[in-house]
Design a protein around this motif. Sequence first.
Motif, PDB file in Angstrom:
ATOM      1  N   GLU A   7       0.858  -1.179   0.000  1.00 37.86           N
ATOM      2  CA  GLU A   7       0.000   0.000   0.000  1.00 37.86           C
ATOM      3  C   GLU A   7       0.895   1.230   0.000  1.00 37.86           C
ATOM      4  O   GLU A   7       1.924   1.239   0.689  1.00 37.86           O
ATOM      5  CB  GLU A   7      -0.878   0.042   1.248  1.00 37.86           C
ATOM      6  CG  GLU A   7      -1.942  -1.023   1.311  1.00 37.86           C
ATOM      7  CD  GLU A   7      -2.812  -0.897   2.564  1.00 37.86           C
ATOM      8  OE1 GLU A   7      -2.582   0.007   3.400  1.00 37.86           O
ATOM      9  OE2 GLU A   7      -3.710  -1.731   2.697  1.00 37.86           O
ATOM     10  N   PRO A   8       0.521   2.274  -0.741  1.00 38.97           N
ATOM     11  CA  PRO A   8       1.328   3.497  -0.708  1.00 38.97           C
ATOM     12  C   PRO A   8       1.532   3.999   0.724  1.00 38.97           C
ATOM     13  O   PRO A   8       0.644   3.885   1.575  1.00 38.97           O
ATOM     14  CB  PRO A   8       0.511   4.491  -1.532  1.00 38.97           C
ATOM     15  CG  PRO A   8      -0.281   3.629  -2.463  1.00 38.97           C
ATOM     16  CD  PRO A   8      -0.617   2.392  -1.649  1.00 38.97           C
ATOM     17  N   PHE A  48       6.032  11.276  -1.790  1.00 36.05           N
ATOM     18  CA  PHE A  48       6.844  10.822  -2.918  1.00 36.05           C
ATOM     19  C   PHE A  48       6.009  10.478  -4.147  1.00 36.05           C
ATOM     20  O   PHE A  48       6.349  10.856  -5.267  1.00 36.05           O
ATOM     21  CB  PHE A  48       7.698   9.635  -2.491  1.00 36.05           C
ATOM     22  CG  PHE A  48       8.817   9.300  -3.432  1.00 36.05           C
ATOM     23  CD1 PHE A  48       9.438  10.259  -4.203  1.00 36.05           C
ATOM     24  CD2 PHE A  48       9.263   7.997  -3.537  1.00 36.05           C
ATOM     25  CE1 PHE A  48      10.481   9.938  -5.052  1.00 36.05           C
ATOM     26  CE2 PHE A  48      10.299   7.661  -4.388  1.00 36.05           C
ATOM     27  CZ  PHE A  48      10.903   8.632  -5.152  1.00 36.05           C
ATOM     28  N   ALA A  49       4.906   9.777  -3.963  1.00 32.36           N
ATOM     29  CA  ALA A  49       4.087   9.377  -5.109  1.00 32.36           C
ATOM     30  C   ALA A  49       3.587  10.601  -5.883  1.00 32.36           C
ATOM     31  O   ALA A  49       3.412  10.535  -7.107  1.00 32.36           O
ATOM     32  CB  ALA A  49       2.920   8.514  -4.659  1.00 32.36           C
ATOM     33  N   ASP A  50       3.382  11.706  -5.185  1.00 33.77           N
ATOM     34  CA  ASP A  50       2.903  12.928  -5.839  1.00 33.77           C
ATOM     35  C   ASP A  50       3.913  13.508  -6.822  1.00 33.77           C
ATOM     36  O   ASP A  50       3.545  14.282  -7.692  1.00 33.77           O
ATOM     37  CB  ASP A  50       2.558  14.001  -4.796  1.00 33.77           C
ATOM     38  CG  ASP A  50       1.458  13.570  -3.850  1.00 33.77           C
ATOM     39  OD1 ASP A  50       0.651  12.694  -4.222  1.00 33.77           O
ATOM     40  OD2 ASP A  50       1.412  14.105  -2.724  1.00 33.77           O
ATOM     41  N   THR A  51       5.180  13.134  -6.686  1.00 38.03           N
ATOM     42  CA  THR A  51       6.226  13.683  -7.557  1.00 38.03           C
ATOM     43  C   THR A  51       6.282  12.993  -8.918  1.00 38.03           C
ATOM     44  O   THR A  51       6.878  13.520  -9.848  1.00 38.03           O
ATOM     45  CB  THR A  51       7.613  13.550  -6.904  1.00 38.03           C
ATOM     46  OG1 THR A  51       7.986  12.161  -6.865  1.00 38.03           O
ATOM     47  CG2 THR A  51       7.651  14.148  -5.504  1.00 38.03           C
ATOM     48  N   GLY A  52       5.715  11.786  -9.006  1.00 35.36           N
ATOM     49  CA  GLY A  52       5.799  11.019 -10.250  1.00 35.36           C
ATOM     50  C   GLY A  52       7.144  10.352 -10.462  1.00 35.36           C
ATOM     51  O   GLY A  52       7.370   9.714 -11.481  1.00 35.36           O
ATOM     52  N   GLN A  53       8.056  10.473  -9.496  1.00 35.98           N
ATOM     53  CA  GLN A  53       9.410   9.940  -9.639  1.00 35.98           C
ATOM     54  C   GLN A  53       9.589   8.586  -8.981  1.00 35.98           C
ATOM     55  O   GLN A  53      10.648   7.976  -9.099  1.00 35.98           O
ATOM     56  CB  GLN A  53      10.419  10.927  -9.060  1.00 35.98           C
ATOM     57  CG  GLN A  53      10.423  12.252  -9.784  1.00 35.98           C
ATOM     58  CD  GLN A  53      11.321  13.262  -9.095  1.00 35.98           C
ATOM     59  OE1 GLN A  53      12.059  12.938  -8.165  1.00 35.98           O
ATOM     60  NE2 GLN A  53      11.263  14.496  -9.542  1.00 35.98           N
TER      61      GLN A  53
END
Length: 171
Positions: A7-8, A48-53
Amino acid sequence: MAQVRIEPWHEDDLYLLRQLNSPDTRKHTGGPETDEQVLARHDRYVHFADTGQGCMFTLVLPDGARAGSVGYWGREWRDHPVYELGWAVLPAYRGMGLATTAVRAVVDVVRARRDRRYAHAYPSVDNPASNAVCRKAGFTLLGETGFEYPPGRMMRANDWQLDLTAPPTVS
């Protein structure tokens, strides 16, 4: 195959990160961090997931217990864009195949992105458990390399590579 899902990373996972910050769990990655460093890492993981990286995940058991972390992030390696994978499992849950299952799940995530050919992992040459995870998850050992982790500290690591365009392997 071990029963675990990813899970994120969530705001409520700070307690897990503090548990993972033990001398035993961090012995191959530079040792425990200060509480300030843990709080900063937690904030990076949450967003982190919000960065797309990349993305960090928690390993969640069927009963809801949090057993560890796994994640991926983009990096340049030998002049090529790759994904790097990393993971940690709490001592009480080691030896159950959770890390291998979680790494395979993250490989599925990065494979679906279809934007890089290879994923890599760089466990210490002195970390037999993480090297076994790489082997069981279908990575190919390219050999030893110097690797900077944590920043400012060189370590001897094994460079494991997985071709994301190849069909998944099961072992």
